[in-house]
Scaffold this motif. Structure first.
Motif, PDB file in Angstrom:
ATOM      1  N   GLU A 118       0.585 -14.101  12.747  1.00 27.17           N
ATOM      2  CA  GLU A 118       0.996 -14.832  11.567  1.00 27.17           C
ATOM      3  C   GLU A 118       1.456 -13.834  10.521  1.00 27.17           C
ATOM      4  OE1 GLU A 118      -1.199 -18.737  10.529  1.00 27.17           O
ATOM      5  OE2 GLU A 118      -2.712 -17.335  11.245  1.00 27.17           O
ATOM      6  N   ARG A 119       2.583 -14.119   9.907  1.00 25.39           N
ATOM      7  CA  ARG A 119       3.111 -13.224   8.883  1.00 25.39           C
ATOM      8  C   ARG A 119       2.837 -13.795   7.498  1.00 25.39           C
ATOM      9  NH1 ARG A 119       6.351  -8.886   9.589  1.00 25.39           N
ATOM     10  NH2 ARG A 119       6.730  -8.334  11.765  1.00 25.39           N
ATOM     11  N   LEU A 120       2.351 -12.936   6.629  1.00 23.66           N
ATOM     12  CA  LEU A 120       2.124 -13.282   5.236  1.00 23.66           C
ATOM     13  C   LEU A 120       3.361 -12.887   4.448  1.00 23.66           C
ATOM     14  CD1 LEU A 120       0.066 -14.156   2.983  1.00 23.66           C
ATOM     15  CD2 LEU A 120      -0.508 -11.718   2.795  1.00 23.66           C
ATOM     16  N   LEU A 121       3.965 -13.844   3.740  1.00 24.50           N
ATOM     17  CA  LEU A 121       5.095 -13.528   2.879  1.00 24.50           C
ATOM     18  C   LEU A 121       4.553 -12.861   1.628  1.00 24.50           C
ATOM     19  CD1 LEU A 121       7.226 -16.770   3.281  1.00 24.50           C
ATOM     20  CD2 LEU A 121       7.399 -14.632   4.540  1.00 24.50           C
ATOM     21  N   THR A 122       4.737 -11.569   1.520  1.00 28.88           N
ATOM     22  CA  THR A 122       4.088 -10.806   0.450  1.00 28.88           C
ATOM     23  C   THR A 122       4.900 -10.755  -0.839  1.00 28.88           C
ATOM     24  OG1 THR A 122       5.036  -8.793   1.395  1.00 28.88           O
ATOM     25  CG2 THR A 122       2.784  -9.368   2.033  1.00 28.88           C
ATOM     26  N   PRO A 124       7.246 -12.685  -3.654  1.00 33.31           N
ATOM     27  CA  PRO A 124       6.859 -11.854  -4.801  1.00 33.31           C
ATOM     28  C   PRO A 124       5.405 -11.988  -5.219  1.00 33.31           C
ATOM     29  CG  PRO A 124       7.808 -13.898  -5.581  1.00 33.31           C
ATOM     30  CD  PRO A 124       7.749 -14.009  -4.068  1.00 33.31           C
ATOM     31  N   ASN A 125       4.588 -12.681  -4.419  1.00 28.80           N
ATOM     32  CA  ASN A 125       3.243 -13.030  -4.882  1.00 28.80           C
ATOM     33  C   ASN A 125       2.218 -11.903  -4.779  1.00 28.80           C
ATOM     34  OD1 ASN A 125       4.000 -15.706  -5.493  1.00 28.80           O
ATOM     35  ND2 ASN A 125       3.785 -16.289  -3.341  1.00 28.80           N
ATOM     36  N   PHE A 126       2.494 -10.892  -3.932  1.00 26.17           N
ATOM     37  CA  PHE A 126       1.538  -9.808  -3.738  1.00 26.17           C
ATOM     38  C   PHE A 126       2.220  -8.458  -3.972  1.00 26.17           C
ATOM     39  CE2 PHE A 126       0.249 -13.296  -0.949  1.00 26.17           C
ATOM     40  CZ  PHE A 126      -1.054 -13.499  -1.360  1.00 26.17           C
ATOM     41  N   GLN A 127       1.427  -7.509  -4.464  1.00 26.65           N
ATOM     42  CA  GLN A 127       1.925  -6.149  -4.665  1.00 26.65           C
ATOM     43  C   GLN A 127       1.601  -5.344  -3.408  1.00 26.65           C
ATOM     44  OE1 GLN A 127       3.511  -5.006  -7.443  1.00 26.65           O
ATOM     45  NE2 GLN A 127       3.431  -6.998  -8.433  1.00 26.65           N
ATOM     46  N   VAL A 128       2.565  -5.254  -2.495  1.00 28.22           N
ATOM     47  CA  VAL A 128       2.356  -4.554  -1.231  1.00 28.22           C
ATOM     48  C   VAL A 128       3.465  -3.510  -1.069  1.00 28.22           C
ATOM     49  CG1 VAL A 128       2.128  -4.762   1.272  1.00 28.22           C
ATOM     50  CG2 VAL A 128       1.304  -6.609  -0.221  1.00 28.22           C
ATOM     51  N   TYR A 129       3.069  -2.246  -0.903  1.00 27.77           N
ATOM     52  CA  TYR A 129       4.029  -1.154  -0.801  1.00 27.77           C
ATOM     53  C   TYR A 129       3.705  -0.305   0.428  1.00 27.77           C
ATOM     54  CZ  TYR A 129       5.448  -2.319  -5.540  1.00 27.77           C
ATOM     55  OH  TYR A 129       5.910  -2.974  -6.644  1.00 27.77           O
ATOM     56  N   ARG A 187       8.733  -1.741  -1.311  1.00 28.13           N
ATOM     57  CA  ARG A 187       7.939  -2.953  -1.453  1.00 28.13           C
ATOM     58  C   ARG A 187       8.138  -3.859  -0.246  1.00 28.13           C
ATOM     59  NH1 ARG A 187       7.251  -6.949  -6.715  1.00 28.13           N
ATOM     60  NH2 ARG A 187       5.604  -8.230  -5.768  1.00 28.13           N
ATOM     61  N   ALA A 188       7.025  -4.344   0.324  1.00 28.37           N
ATOM     62  CA  ALA A 188       7.078  -5.154   1.546  1.00 28.37           C
ATOM     63  C   ALA A 188       7.524  -6.580   1.242  1.00 28.37           C
ATOM     64  CB  ALA A 188       5.714  -5.176   2.222  1.00 28.37           C
ATOM     65  N   LEU A 189       8.345  -7.119   2.139  1.00 29.39           N
ATOM     66  CA  LEU A 189       8.734  -8.527   2.080  1.00 29.39           C
ATOM     67  C   LEU A 189       7.725  -9.409   2.795  1.00 29.39           C
ATOM     68  CD1 LEU A 189      12.544  -8.276   2.899  1.00 29.39           C
ATOM     69  CD2 LEU A 189      11.491  -8.526   0.648  1.00 29.39           C
ATOM     70  N   ASP A 190       7.285  -8.977   3.974  1.00 26.75           N
ATOM     71  CA  ASP A 190       6.272  -9.723   4.715  1.00 26.75           C
ATOM     72  C   ASP A 190       5.448  -8.746   5.536  1.00 26.75           C
ATOM     73  OD1 ASP A 190       7.491  -9.541   7.485  1.00 26.75           O
ATOM     74  OD2 ASP A 190       9.088 -10.624   6.470  1.00 26.75           O
ATOM     75  N   LEU A 191       4.289  -9.241   5.984  1.00 22.57           N
ATOM     76  CA  LEU A 191       3.304  -8.362   6.613  1.00 22.57           C
ATOM     77  C   LEU A 191       2.477  -9.170   7.596  1.00 22.57           C
ATOM     78  CD1 LEU A 191       1.867  -5.500   6.461  1.00 22.57           C
ATOM     79  CD2 LEU A 191       0.383  -6.533   4.733  1.00 22.57           C
ATOM     80  N   SER A 192       2.197  -8.566   8.762  1.00 23.30           N
ATOM     81  CA  SER A 192       1.266  -9.154   9.718  1.00 23.30           C
ATOM     82  C   SER A 192       0.262  -8.086  10.116  1.00 23.30           C
ATOM     83  CB  SER A 192       2.008  -9.677  10.961  1.00 23.30           C
ATOM     84  OG  SER A 192       2.430  -8.605  11.781  1.00 23.30           O
TER      85      SER A 192
END
Length: 287
Positions: A118-122, A124-129, A187-192
């Motif tokens: 499952e991919r989390l759409l990071t 603009p809701n999360f600060q993921v780099y 900055r990440a767009l999505d993450l699994s």
């Protein structure tokens, strides 16, 4: 979270124990109309009986906002047991007036199985780099190095726009480097649990060539830091973003070895999001 589910229909015999566990544990179920956000209801009791050739299963649920007008609604229902998610449709058949009502489940109940991570759409809701180490001798004229400075007016992609100086310095302190290396961040767009995607501008794209080999990634998720090993690039594709004046960019995707702590955090964030994408998947599946 990206839609990544398929649904397998179950026999009623497979659900008997699950329904009993729902009642015994006063579990929660979600009900909603198509396109709406789910309401969370407590399971109070259950009732089943044979109606002709069909088996009828009802749940007594508790939700104060339910009134007789709900009897006309075409509703979806979802509940979770033993790490699995179950979906069906149904209707309100009786409103008891004390916040309780009877919900009759559709005879077609489905277990959800996930297709891959499952991919989390990071964004603009999360600060993921994602931070990478590269050697200084690489042509770095057009790359951003966090251990030198943050370029405030990086026109192509303001990757550090919402990251404070304090957080950047804090990240640097926790990322090992040496005199032969520089750090770049995106900055990440999505993450699994085993993959990440981010955008680069046209000049930065050249760094991510097909022969880049394996890398180590340091991931900053809000203020948590994760070490991701054996990262391999799996795609480097052109990407046009209308919000940025159709500026040519590229979307870069990496896979990496599982990190249990990161997987736990991603699962938590997906659950906190309410599983809206899974609900939409089911709406589309039964239509």
């Amino acid at each position: 979270m990206e839609g990544s589910s398929n649904f397998i229909e179950l026999d009623w015999a497979e659900l008997t124990e699950d329904i009993h566990n729902l009642v015994a544990s006063h579990a929660k179920v979600k009900i909603w109309e198509k396109g709406d956000l789910p309401d969370l209801c407590e399971v109070v009791n259950s009732h089943s009986n044979e109606e002709g050739e069909e088996f009828c299963q009802q749940l007594r649920l508790r939700l104060g906002k339910v009134d007789d007008s709900w009897k006309t609604k075409d509703l979806f229902m979802q509940f979770s047991l033993g790490g699995l998610d179950y979906f069906t449709k149904g209707k309100v058949v009786e409103v008891l007036g004390n916040e309780d009502f009877w919900f009759e489940m559709n005879p077609h109940v489905f277990k959800m199985e996930k297709r891959g991570d499952e991919r989390l759409l990071t964004y603009p809701n999360f600060q993921v780099y994602a931070y990478f180490k590269i050697q200084k001798q690489v042509n770095t004229q057009n790359l951003i190095f966090i251990n030198k400075h943050v370029e405030d007016n990086h026109k192509a992609f303001k990757k550090f726009q919402e990251l404070s100086n304090e957080e950047i310095l804090e990240a640097q302190d926790r990322v090992e480097s040496d005199q032969e290396d520089e750090l770049i961040g995106f900055r990440a767009l999505d993450l699994s649990s085993s993959g990440i995607a981010f955008l680069v501008n046209e000049k930065e794209k050249a760094y991510f060539s097909n022969d880049i080999g394996e890398l180590n990634i340091t991931l900053l998720f809000d203020k948590d830091v994760f070490k991701l090993s054996s990262a391999k690039m799996v795609y480097n594709v052109d990407y046009v973003n209308p919000r940025m004046g159709n500026l040519p960019m590229a979307k870069i995707g990496f896979t990496f070895s599982d990190n249990p702590e990161l997987t736990k955090l991603i699962d938590q964030k997906i659950k906190e999001s309410g599983g809206d994408e899974a609900h939409k998947d089911f709406e589309n599946f039964v239509d």
